[in-house]
Design an enzyme around this catalytic site. Structure first.
Site, PDB file in Angstrom:
ATOM      1  N   LYS A 297      82.717  81.313  -6.868  1.00 57.50           N
ATOM      2  CA  LYS A 297      82.491  82.455  -5.976  1.00 57.50           C
ATOM      3  C   LYS A 297      83.510  83.551  -6.260  1.00 57.50           C
ATOM      4  CE  LYS A 297      81.548  83.945  -1.306  1.00 57.50           C
ATOM      5  NZ  LYS A 297      80.642  85.030  -1.717  1.00 57.50           N
TER       6      LYS A 297
ATOM      7  N   SER B 185      78.043  94.640  -8.131  1.00 57.29           N
ATOM      8  CA  SER B 185      76.682  94.649  -7.621  1.00 57.29           C
ATOM      9  C   SER B 185      76.473  94.244  -6.177  1.00 57.29           C
ATOM     10  CB  SER B 185      75.839  93.737  -8.511  1.00 57.29           C
ATOM     11  OG  SER B 185      76.552  92.543  -8.816  1.00 57.29           O
ATOM     12  N   CYS B 186      77.492  93.803  -5.441  1.00 54.16           N
ATOM     13  CA  CYS B 186      77.278  93.387  -4.061  1.00 54.16           C
ATOM     14  C   CYS B 186      76.845  94.608  -3.241  1.00 54.16           C
ATOM     15  CB  CYS B 186      78.561  92.783  -3.497  1.00 54.16           C
ATOM     16  SG  CYS B 186      78.369  92.248  -1.805  1.00 54.16           S
TER      17      CYS B 186
ATOM     18  N   LYS C  62      77.731  91.607 -13.779  1.00 50.65           N
ATOM     19  CA  LYS C  62      76.588  91.312 -12.906  1.00 50.65           C
ATOM     20  C   LYS C  62      76.076  92.614 -12.296  1.00 50.65           C
ATOM     21  CE  LYS C  62      75.134  88.133  -9.259  1.00 50.65           C
ATOM     22  NZ  LYS C  62      75.518  86.903  -8.559  1.00 50.65           N
TER      23      LYS C  62
ATOM     24  N   ASN D  44      71.896  90.856  -8.681  1.00 58.83           N
ATOM     25  CA  ASN D  44      72.516  90.518  -7.401  1.00 58.83           C
ATOM     26  C   ASN D  44      71.479  90.799  -6.312  1.00 58.83           C
ATOM     27  OD1 ASN D  44      74.417  90.052  -5.257  1.00 58.83           O
ATOM     28  ND2 ASN D  44      76.061  90.614  -6.675  1.00 58.83           N
TER      29      ASN D  44
ATOM     30  N   CYS E 126      37.295  85.752   0.661  1.00 62.49           N
ATOM     31  CA  CYS E 126      37.104  86.663  -0.478  1.00 62.49           C
ATOM     32  C   CYS E 126      36.205  87.828  -0.072  1.00 62.49           C
ATOM     33  CB  CYS E 126      36.502  85.931  -1.675  1.00 62.49           C
ATOM     34  SG  CYS E 126      34.957  85.079  -1.303  1.00 62.49           S
TER      35      CYS E 126
ATOM     36  N   CYS F  78      37.297  91.704  -0.220  1.00 66.21           N
ATOM     37  CA  CYS F  78      36.563  92.638  -1.071  1.00 66.21           C
ATOM     38  C   CYS F  78      35.956  93.759  -0.242  1.00 66.21           C
ATOM     39  CB  CYS F  78      35.466  91.904  -1.849  1.00 66.21           C
ATOM     40  SG  CYS F  78      34.612  92.998  -3.002  1.00 66.21           S
TER      41      CYS F  78
HETATM   42  C1  LIG Z   1      75.591  83.841   0.936  1.00 62.24           C
HETATM   43  C2  LIG Z   1      75.624  84.470  -0.419  1.00 62.24           C
HETATM   44  C3  LIG Z   1      76.838  84.846  -0.966  1.00 62.24           C
HETATM   45  C4  LIG Z   1      76.899  85.432  -2.212  1.00 62.24           C
HETATM   46  N1  LIG Z   1      78.105  85.746  -2.735  1.00 62.24           N
HETATM   47  C5  LIG Z   1      78.177  86.285  -3.992  1.00 62.24           C
HETATM   48  C6  LIG Z   1      79.426  86.560  -4.587  1.00 62.24           C
HETATM   49  O1  LIG Z   1      80.477  86.292  -4.037  1.00 62.24           O
HETATM   50  N2  LIG Z   1      79.438  87.114  -5.820  1.00 62.24           N
HETATM   51  C7  LIG Z   1      78.293  87.402  -6.491  1.00 62.24           C
HETATM   52  O2  LIG Z   1      78.349  87.871  -7.615  1.00 62.24           O
HETATM   53  N3  LIG Z   1      77.085  87.141  -5.949  1.00 62.24           N
HETATM   54  C8  LIG Z   1      77.006  86.590  -4.714  1.00 62.24           C
HETATM   55  N4  LIG Z   1      75.773  86.293  -4.178  1.00 62.24           N
HETATM   56  C9  LIG Z   1      74.566  86.644  -4.923  1.00 62.24           C
HETATM   57  C10 LIG Z   1      74.016  85.454  -5.711  1.00 62.24           C
HETATM   58  O3  LIG Z   1      74.924  85.023  -6.692  1.00 62.24           O
HETATM   59  C11 LIG Z   1      72.687  85.787  -6.385  1.00 62.24           C
HETATM   60  O4  LIG Z   1      72.884  86.840  -7.318  1.00 62.24           O
HETATM   61  C12 LIG Z   1      71.628  86.225  -5.417  1.00 62.24           C
HETATM   62  O5  LIG Z   1      71.687  85.439  -4.233  1.00 62.24           O
HETATM   63  C13 LIG Z   1      70.225  86.118  -5.993  1.00 62.24           C
HETATM   64  O6  LIG Z   1      69.922  84.811  -6.432  1.00 62.24           O
HETATM   65  P1  LIG Z   1      69.092  83.737  -5.551  1.00 62.24           P
HETATM   66  O7  LIG Z   1      67.799  84.367  -5.189  1.00 62.24           O
HETATM   67  O8  LIG Z   1      68.971  82.537  -6.450  1.00 62.24           O
HETATM   68  O9  LIG Z   1      69.903  83.436  -4.342  1.00 62.24           O
HETATM   69  C14 LIG Z   1      75.721  85.691  -2.932  1.00 62.24           C
HETATM   70  C15 LIG Z   1      74.497  85.324  -2.365  1.00 62.24           C
HETATM   71  C16 LIG Z   1      74.428  84.698  -1.139  1.00 62.24           C
HETATM   72  C17 LIG Z   1      73.097  84.290  -0.575  1.00 62.24           C
HETATM   73  S1  SF4 Z   2      37.527  82.578  -0.891  1.00 61.86           S
HETATM   74 FE1  SF4 Z   2      35.343  82.847  -1.418  1.00 61.86          FE
HETATM   75  S2  SF4 Z   2      35.100  81.727  -3.332  1.00 61.86           S
HETATM   76 FE2  SF4 Z   2      37.028  81.041  -2.438  1.00 61.86          FE
HETATM   77  S3  SF4 Z   2      36.464  79.235  -1.248  1.00 61.86           S
HETATM   78 FE3  SF4 Z   2      36.380  80.952   0.186  1.00 61.86          FE
HETATM   79  S4  SF4 Z   2      34.239  81.618   0.069  1.00 61.86           S
HETATM   80 FE4  SF4 Z   2      34.530  80.302  -1.703  1.00 61.86          FE
END
Ligand SMILES: Cc1cc2nc3c(=O)[nH]c(=O)nc-3n(C[C@H](O)[C@H](O)[C@H](O)COP(=O)(O)O)c2cc1C
Ligand code: SF4
Ligand SMILES: Cc1cc2nc3c(=O)[nH]c(=O)nc-3n(C[C@H](O)[C@H](O)[C@H](O)COP(=O)(O)OP(=O)(O)OC[C@H]3O[C@@H](n4cnc5c(N)ncnc54)[C@H](O)[C@@H]3O)c2cc1C
Ligand code: SF4
Lengths: 447, 399
Positions: B45, B136-137, B176, B203, B349, B353
């Site tokens: 972290k 990037s945060c 990042k 990020n 569907c 549509c």
């Molecule tokens: C609680 C939390 C804390 C984070 N802290 C950091 C950090 O300290 N440094 C960093 O570069 N990214 C941090 N991130 C970002 C993550 O590394 C990652 O880029 C971002 O969550 C997207 O990936 P994911 O969808 O797999 O979570 C954090 C994300 C979360 C959810």
């Molecule tokens: S969305 Fe349309 S094609 Fe798909 S199961 Fe329902 S009725 Fe049948």
């Protein structure tokens, strides 16, 4: 919250007219949402609910990410007969019972998901298991049911030289000669037997130990022995007239049906008993031509030992259930069976099994007119086991006595498991015993 | 056995699965457990110099569900680690000692040149394998001129990355990036010009996850007030995938992918659009380190079934198929096709549509959808709503 999916089934007409598998498995669009309903619990209760200890939550996660083969391999690591068990396990009573999702809606349909991944695996072919580096030790396995075959598979994978002796012409035990094909198709069993034998297991079929070769000879020629002979086929029959033409034994009847040689039935058929074998006999009787099948049971549905799903299955096929009735004797006309004299019963005080004892109601004797009667009141251990396996200690009921932690019998180097030991349970229990015995035998041989 | 090892910026990862800088990597104990479970690497972290004050608020996590599915997205108002470089140095040493074959990387953030350079020197001395810099945060840090303030300005990005790269004598430097920029390839190009070794995208996205309808206070409620946060999890995957693809097509630089990756399937997609390292944060916070089992098994089985012996074979395979909109064929015509065998006659569907597309579906007396050939444009809306896998397909028109 989506609900538990149901498998497609054959139509009412189709199912009665042949032995095709009734349940068709889940479609992909049913399996994926069901897998994603899983909570992926910590220390998941489903895993401890599985008798064979399959990593249930692990395979569901793999299924969810469409890694079907990885999922199937994971299940197979714990259960050589994974595809068989996915079909015949009473999953409602095992892995699904403790499922945490029950507290939200319904338990995850683990059995159906398990079947889904094994079907995917069967489509592509099961990857064979490699034999282990040879250890120079020889093991004999007596009986090629799920217990014996699992034990043989695991030992061969450890590098031991394993030979299985099987009395019948084909290996498989009750997976072939007991459980009907409409619930467990032959192709599925055959593919898994092939897998079980894949690490180089030798099989000698048509060899009955005690008749074609003696137990002493086997003990002499091998470093260790596993006994997995299951139960005898025949029901204990003490009802007068049980040898009349038209009076059939459920074990024998199902065995003939499995061989495609079941007698053609007609008219009304009674099945006596309330266990799973009775349900299978009833549904097989329908397929063999019975006009109507009536199950006669001396207690009520509440006490019936058959699993709920088996009872539902039979009911769906039109099987009729009569409770609180016990057979007294078979009635003869023109040298063949024409009916069963029965007596009505009422429930009394609990007996040794904890279930209320059925008591005859005096004066309620009556005849149930039927053309055939199938007796399904429970299989017993092989009566000849005492002589054949002389020296091996048996329990009073005739089952083989073992140490529960190792499955060792009273004779050093001889182990036993499956129905022969537990008096008749499940395929998955036999598999689990086979695994445990293989471990004990391996430990014994590495001493 | 397939080979899952992959090189990123000259560092060999035993497998591409790496824990992103986040709470999951905020202690050596956690990272050790992850390595034991099978993770290939970890970005500890984000840390800073001892003089940088880190003052956290609670609660800091809020989730958004997709109907009954938990955590389609996660918003955090976490900041960088409360544990400064002195503690992280110790973690790096301990982890490298216990797991010499796993990749131990550190993430850093500084407010001035001296801080950035001091962090790099101390981490290199501690034995780190790679250094990632958070430019990037999107929340909290920018108020102090840090985090995405840098990443949103290619010039600042280039200058800051150059400082870091200058100080790094032994290990590669990865920057990042934030997706909150008009053209992410400009930021990646700036990193390339700086001489830094690679980029990590993306990020979190700046978000306001929801509002409590009774109190009118947005989530999370920190003593009566709230603020904007960083959005992560499955919901942001398409944004991350686009960012990685755009960078891979425009700039010749190694890319670590992060953002919404939860399964081996997601990972394969990111590899296909050019990533050579896979980072995961939210999926681990949700389901635990144990997801590595399925990530590795799923990727291995997939490669095996594709007849590939190494994960390297996947990298960038999809890039040639991504072109400008104007280049796409106008002659290619498809029409919707319903499989009557599998259709369950829900007719969603039909609704989609009729009210969202071209009124090209009619229902027969059995409720089966009938596609009107002259009206169907093949837009694909019906296929996206059909609940039955493979029931609606788009098939090329005859001529
Ligand atoms: C609680 C939390 C804390 C984070 N802290 C950091 C950090 O300290 N440094 C960093 O570069 N990214 C941090 N991130 C970002 C993550 O590394 C990652 O880029 C971002 O969550 C997207 O990936 P994911 O969808 O797999 O979570 C954090 C994300 C979360 C959810
Ligand atoms: S969305 Fe349309 S094609 Fe798909 S199961 Fe329902 S009725 Fe049948
Ligand atoms: C009709 C029926 C339905 C069932 N349905 C289910 C179900 O749905 N689900 C479920 O889990 N279980 C079910 N079972 C139970 C299950 O089939 C058994 O528990 C399981 O097969 C026991 O395995 P085993 O290996 O111990 O014995 P078996 O399967 O009985 O195999 C024993 C083998 O040993 C051979 N053998 C015996 N004596 C000798 C000898 N002296 N020499 C050489 N070979 C010998 C036999 O020929 C046989 O092949 C059912 C059983 C029956 C009868
Ligand atoms: S107990 Fe039920 S919900 Fe929990 S992991 Fe097992 S199948 Fe999933």
């Amino acid at each position: 919250m989506s609900v538990r999916p149901r498998m497609k089934e054959l139509s009412d007409e189709e199912r009665k007219s042949g032995f095709d598998e009734v349940e068709k498995g889940l479609a992909l669009h049913q399996a994926l949402p069901e897998a994603s309903r899983c909570l992926f619990c910590h220390d998941a209760p489903c895993v401890s609910g599985c008798v064979a200890g399959i990593d249930v939550v692990g395979f569901i996660r793999r299924l969810k990410t469409r890694n079907f083969i990885g999922a199937a391999r994971l299940a197979r690591e714990a259960n050589v007969f994974s595809a068989v068990c996915a079909r015949v396990c009473p999953s409602e009573e095992q892995c699904e019972r403790p499922c945490s999702s029950t507290n939200l809606a319904e338990p995850i349909a683990i059995g159906a998901l398990h079947r889904f991944i094994t079907d995917e695996e069967l489509k592509r072919g099961i990857r064979p298991r490699q034999a282990g580096t040879p250890t120079g030790k020889k093991v004999a396995v007596i009986g090629a049911g799920p217990a014996g075959l699992t034990c043989a598979h695991e030992l061969a994978a450890q590098g031991h030289e394993v030979t299985v002796y099987e009395a019948e012409d084909e290996p498989g035990g009750l997976m072939i000669y007991g459980i009907p094909r409409y619930r467990l198709p032959r192709e599925v069993v055959n593919k898994e037997i092939e897998y079980a034998l894949s690490p180089g297991v030798n099989v000698k079929t048509g060899v009955r130990v005690g008749k074609d070769i003696s137990f002493d000879e086997i003990k002499k020629d091998y470093d260790a022995v596993f006994i997995g002979i299951g139960l005898g086929y025949r029901t204990q029959a003490d009802i007068p007239g049980h040898d009349l033409p038209g009076a059939l034994d459920a074990g024998e009847f199902l065995r003939l049906a499995a061989l495609g040689e079941a007698p053609r039935l007609s008219g009304d058929v009674a099945v006596i008993g309330g266990g799973n074998v009775a349900m299978d006999a009833a549904c097989t009787a329908i397929r063999a031509g019975a006009d109507k099948v009536i199950v006669l049971y001396r207690r009520t549905e509440e006490e019936m030992p058959a699993w709920k799903r088996e009872i539902e299955f039979a009911r769906k096929e039109g099987v009729e259930f009569r409770y609180l009735v016990a057979p007294l004797r078979f009635v003869e006309t023109d040298g063949k069976l024409a009916g069963i004299e029965c007596v009505s019963t009422k429930l009394g005080e609990p007996d040794s099994s904890g279930r209320p004892r059925p008591e005859a109601v005096p004066g309620s004797e009556h005849v149930v007119d039927v053309s055939y009667a199938i007796l399904a009141t429970g299989q017993a251990p092989w009566p000849e086991a005492k002589e054949v396996f002389s020296g091996i200690e048996l329990n009073p009921s005739g089952t083989v006595k073992v140490e529960p932690d190792t499955l060792a019998t009273s004779v050093e180097g001889v182990f036993a498991g499956g129905d022969a030991v537990n008096g008749g349970k499940t395929v998955v229990q036999a598999v689990t015993d086979g695994k445990l015995a293989a471990k004990s035998i391996n430990d014994f041989l590495s001493k | 056995m397939v080979d899952l090892s992959l090189e990123f910026c000259g560092v060999k990862f035993p497998n591409p699965f790496t824990l992103a800088a986040a709470p999951t990597t905020d202690s050596a104990e956690m990272v050790a457990r992850a390595f034991e479970a099978g993770w290939g690497g970890a970005i500890l972290k984000t840390t800073s110099v001892e003089t940088e004050e880190v003052s956290l608020v609670y609660p800091m996590m809020s989730g958004i569900d997709l109907e009954d599915k938990k955590l389609m997205g996660l918003q955090n108002i976490d900041l960088i680690s409360e544990r400064h470089i002195d503690e992280v140095e110790k973690d790096v040493k301990a982890l490298k000692k216990e797991f010499p074959d796993k990749v131990v990387a550190a993430s850093i953030m500084g407010s001035k040149k001296e801080d950035w350079q001091e962090l790099v020197r101390r981490l290199e001395a501690a034995g780190v394998d790679l250094i990632e810099c958070s430019f990037s945060c999107p929340h909290g840090m920018p108020e102090r001129g840090m985090g995405s303030t840098i990443g949103q300005d290619p010039e600042l990005t280039e200058r800051t990355a150059r400082w870091v790269k200058e100080a790094a004598t032994r290990v590669p430097v990865v920057i990042k990036l934030t997706p909150q920029i008009a053209d992410i390839t400009a930021a990646a190009a700036a990193v390339k010009r700086s001489g830094a070794d690679g980029v990590c995208a993306i990020n979190t996205l700046k978000s306001l996850i929801g509002v409590d309808l009774d109190t009118f206070i947005p989530y999370p409620n920190v003593g009566g007030f709230s603020t904007y946060g960083g959005y992560s999890g499955p919901a942001i995957k398409p944004v991350a995938l686009r960012c990685v693809a755009e960078i891979a097509k425009a700039v010749d630089i190694p890319i670590a992918a992060v953002g919404g990756i939860s399964t081996w399937r997601d990972a394969v997609e990111f590899l296909l659009v050019g990533a050579t390292n896979i980072q995961i944060c939210t999926a681990v916070m949700h389901h635990g380190f144990r997801i590595i089992e399925d990530l590795i098994d799923g990727l291995s089985v997939y490669l095996e079934e594709k007849g590939m012996s190494s994960v390297k074979e996947l990298v960038g395979k999809s890039l040639p198929f991504i072109v400008d909109h104007s280049v796409l064929s106008r002659a290619y015509k498809v029409i919707s096709n319903v499989n009557r065998e599998t259709c369950i006659k829900c007719d969603v569907c039909y609704i989609a549509c009729r009210d969202g597309a071209h009124q090209a579906i009619e229902l027969d007396e059995d409720r089966f959808p009938i596609i009107l050939e002259d009206k169907c444009k093949g837009c694909g809306m019906c296929e996206t709503v059909c609940p039955v896998e493979g029931c609606i397909t788009l098939i090329p028109r005859e001529s």
